[in-house]
Design a protein around this motif. Structure first.
Motif, PDB file in Angstrom:
ATOM      1  N   GLY A  15       0.852  -1.134  -0.172  1.00 23.45           N
ATOM      2  CA  GLY A  15       0.052   0.009  -0.152  1.00 23.45           C
ATOM      3  C   GLY A  15       0.925   1.186  -0.055  1.00 23.45           C
ATOM      4  N   VAL A  16       1.910   1.214   0.820  1.00 22.38           N
ATOM      5  CA  VAL A  16       2.768   2.347   0.782  1.00 22.38           C
ATOM      6  C   VAL A  16       3.443   2.462  -0.626  1.00 22.38           C
ATOM      7  N   TRP A  17       4.024   1.516  -0.970  1.00 21.68           N
ATOM      8  CA  TRP A  17       4.710   1.699  -2.453  1.00 21.68           C
ATOM      9  C   TRP A  17       3.629   2.132  -3.490  1.00 21.68           C
ATOM     10  N   ALA A  18       2.370   1.631  -3.626  1.00 23.90           N
ATOM     11  CA  ALA A  18       1.388   1.979  -4.400  1.00 23.90           C
ATOM     12  C   ALA A  18       1.005   3.309  -4.431  1.00 23.90           C
ATOM     13  N   THR A  19       1.105   3.925  -3.178  1.00 29.46           N
ATOM     14  CA  THR A  19       0.688   5.306  -2.696  1.00 29.46           C
ATOM     15  C   THR A  19       1.805   6.206  -3.507  1.00 29.46           C
ATOM     16  N   THR A  20       2.963   5.918  -3.024  1.00 24.66           N
ATOM     17  CA  THR A  20       4.140   6.665  -3.576  1.00 24.66           C
ATOM     18  C   THR A  20       4.170   6.664  -4.957  1.00 24.66           C
ATOM     19  N   LYS A  21       3.943   5.822  -5.658  1.00 21.92           N
ATOM     20  CA  LYS A  21       4.059   5.709  -7.088  1.00 21.92           C
ATOM     21  C   LYS A  21       3.084   6.691  -7.599  1.00 21.92           C
ATOM     22  N   VAL A  22       1.980   6.505  -7.218  1.00 18.17           N
ATOM     23  CA  VAL A  22       0.622   7.257  -7.644  1.00 18.17           C
ATOM     24  C   VAL A  22       0.873   8.734  -7.358  1.00 18.17           C
ATOM     25  N   ASN A  23       1.069   9.195  -6.365  1.00 15.56           N
ATOM     26  CA  ASN A  23       1.586  10.528  -5.827  1.00 15.56           C
ATOM     27  C   ASN A  23       2.682  10.979  -6.859  1.00 15.56           C
ATOM     28  N   ARG A  24       3.746  10.197  -6.936  1.00 20.24           N
ATOM     29  CA  ARG A  24       4.808  10.745  -7.811  1.00 20.24           C
ATOM     30  C   ARG A  24       4.314  11.017  -9.372  1.00 20.24           C
ATOM     31  N   LYS A  25       3.485  10.076  -9.608  1.00 23.93           N
ATOM     32  CA  LYS A  25       2.796  10.228 -11.081  1.00 23.93           C
ATOM     33  C   LYS A  25       2.160  11.420 -11.344  1.00 23.93           C
ATOM     34  N   LEU A  26       1.160  11.758 -10.097  1.00 27.91           N
ATOM     35  CA  LEU A  26       0.417  12.999 -10.132  1.00 27.91           C
ATOM     36  C   LEU A  26       1.157  14.132 -10.168  1.00 27.91           C
ATOM     37  N   ARG A  27       2.274  13.930  -9.378  1.00 25.74           N
ATOM     38  CA  ARG A  27       3.171  15.481  -9.537  1.00 25.74           C
ATOM     39  C   ARG A  27       3.619  15.516 -10.739  1.00 25.74           C
ATOM     40  N   GLN A  28       4.039  14.581 -11.612  1.00 26.25           N
ATOM     41  CA  GLN A  28       4.604  14.484 -13.022  1.00 26.25           C
ATOM     42  C   GLN A  28       3.618  14.972 -13.904  1.00 26.25           C
ATOM     43  N   LEU A  29       2.511  15.103 -13.672  1.00 28.44           N
ATOM     44  CA  LEU A  29       1.523  15.128 -14.480  1.00 28.44           C
ATOM     45  C   LEU A  29       0.941  16.675 -14.507  1.00 28.44           C
TER      46      LEU A  29
END
Length: 112
Positions: A15-29
């Motif tokens: 869950g922590v890994w997935a949340t981190t990945k999603v937040n990183r992608k949202l910041r890129q967009l």
């Protein structure tokens, strides 16, 4: 008991890994991030074009030297050319239609 603890920890880590990945992608967009990426690509492309133009110019000079040597031309090319004609300088005070426009900074980091 050990098995439950293992799976609970594995689920929390996923869950922590997935949340981190999603937040990183949202910041890129975000629009700011996309604009910065586009500006960086444009600058990089400009540098590549400049390097290409310099390589072409160096190749032209080299080929011109080869042709001059093959044709037996000993005099440098610049010595044979007449001096360039220059237009007379315009007196700005004599021409009231001349407008002084403000300079615009093109620093893409200025707004941040």
């Amino acid at each position: 008991m050990f098995r439950r603890t293992f799976w609970f920890t594995a689920g929390a880590a996923a869950g922590v890994w997935a949340t981190t990945k999603v937040n990183r992608k949202l910041r890129q967009l975000t629009p700011e991030s996309l604009a910065a990426q586009a500006a960086n690509k444009a600058v990089e492309t400009g540098h590549r074009l400049k390097d290409f133009a310099l390589d072409v110019r160096a190749g032209m000079v080299q080929r011109e030297a080869e042709l001059g040597e093959a044709l037996g031309l000993d005099a440098p090319v610049d010595a044979e050319l007449p001096s360039p004609r220059r237009a007379p300088a315009l007196d700005r005070a004599a021409h009231p239609t001349h407008h002084s426009y403000p300079t615009i900074s093109y620093n893409r980091n200025e707004d941040h």
